[in-house]
Design a protein around this motif. Sequence first.
Motif, short mmCIF file in Angstrom:
data_model
loop_
_atom_site.label_atom_id
_atom_site.label_comp_id
_atom_site.label_asym_id
_atom_site.label_seq_id
_atom_site.Cartn_x
_atom_site.Cartn_y
_atom_site.Cartn_z
N SER A 38 0.68 -1.19 0.18
CA SER A 38 0.07 -0.30 -0.40
C SER A 38 0.65 1.24 -0.06
O SER A 38 2.40 1.50 0.69
CB SER A 38 -1.06 0.27 1.56
OG SER A 38 -1.84 -1.44 0.89
N THR A 53 -3.35 -0.48 -3.18
CA THR A 53 -3.04 -1.08 -2.44
C THR A 53 -3.43 -2.32 -3.30
O THR A 53 -4.56 -2.01 -4.03
CB THR A 53 -3.45 -1.21 -0.96
OG1 THR A 53 -3.51 -2.58 -0.64
CG2 THR A 53 -5.36 -1.15 -1.48
N GLY A 101 -6.88 -2.25 -5.33
CA GLY A 101 -7.93 -0.84 -5.62
C GLY A 101 -6.98 0.05 -5.30
O GLY A 101 -5.62 0.43 -4.76
N VAL A 102 -7.76 1.11 -5.35
CA VAL A 102 -7.49 2.29 -5.62
C VAL A 102 -8.32 3.10 -4.74
O VAL A 102 -9.48 3.05 -5.46
CB VAL A 102 -7.32 3.57 -7.30
CG1 VAL A 102 -7.06 4.41 -7.19
CG2 VAL A 102 -6.12 2.47 -8.04
N SER A 103 -7.79 4.23 -3.62
CA SER A 103 -8.95 5.30 -3.41
C SER A 103 -8.62 6.49 -3.34
O SER A 103 -7.05 7.04 -3.77
CB SER A 103 -8.68 4.55 -2.00
OG SER A 103 -7.22 4.98 -1.53
N SER A 104 -9.74 7.63 -3.32
CA SER A 104 -8.71 9.01 -2.98
C SER A 104 -9.83 10.09 -2.37
O SER A 104 -10.61 9.28 -1.50
CB SER A 104 -10.00 9.58 -4.74
OG SER A 104 -10.19 10.87 -5.07
N THR A 105 -8.96 10.45 -1.67
CA THR A 105 -9.37 11.79 -0.66
C THR A 105 -10.05 12.54 -0.85
O THR A 105 -9.59 13.62 -2.09
CB THR A 105 -8.47 11.56 -0.23
OG1 THR A 105 -7.76 10.57 0.72
CG2 THR A 105 -8.61 12.48 1.31
N ASP A 118 0.94 5.99 -1.21
CA ASP A 118 0.10 6.81 -1.69
C ASP A 118 0.67 7.44 -2.71
O ASP A 118 2.24 7.28 -2.70
CB ASP A 118 0.28 8.17 -0.52
CG ASP A 118 -0.53 8.31 0.69
OD1 ASP A 118 -2.17 7.42 0.67
OD2 ASP A 118 0.22 8.51 1.44
N LEU A 168 -4.30 10.34 -3.34
CA LEU A 168 -4.70 9.38 -4.47
C LEU A 168 -3.63 8.40 -4.19
O LEU A 168 -2.57 8.34 -3.76
CB LEU A 168 -4.23 9.07 -6.15
CG LEU A 168 -4.64 8.01 -6.83
CD1 LEU A 168 -6.64 7.53 -6.93
CD2 LEU A 168 -4.61 8.24 -8.19
#
Length: 138
Positions: A95, A105, A127-131, A97, A102
């Motif tokens: 994982s 993981t 997966g991909v995550s966004s703030t 940043d 963005l």
Amino acid sequence: MRSKLLTAIVVVVGMSVFAHAGVDVGADIVSQYYWRGAPSGVDSDGSTSIAPAIQPSVTMPLPMHLSLNLWGSWILTDRDMNDGVDEIDITVDYSRDLNENLAMTFGGIYYLVPNGTDADAIDIYGGVSSTVSDIDVG
């Protein structure tokens, strides 16, 4: 009685040593363990039962954005009937940043069923995550 107290002291001291090393240690007791939506655990008559389980976990940070997690589940009742559904999961996770908003993981999980027959499995995830920040709702 003394051995139970000594075991509890060793566990608490061991957990505090791991915590100082950046290792997360925990354990949950759940009323019923489910494997992918199906309840695990049987009564002595072979029927599915409400079978409480203990689920300890240890997560260790590794270099280069990696981590290692060991998780287990052991049903606490009717052990002679339920030892075939005990489980140990070994997860390796990467994982990081990508920028300030963005993150990504991915990793793999090996599901080990030590007392089962041919029940081991492997999953790969990602997966991909966004703030999102500065949202004006009013």
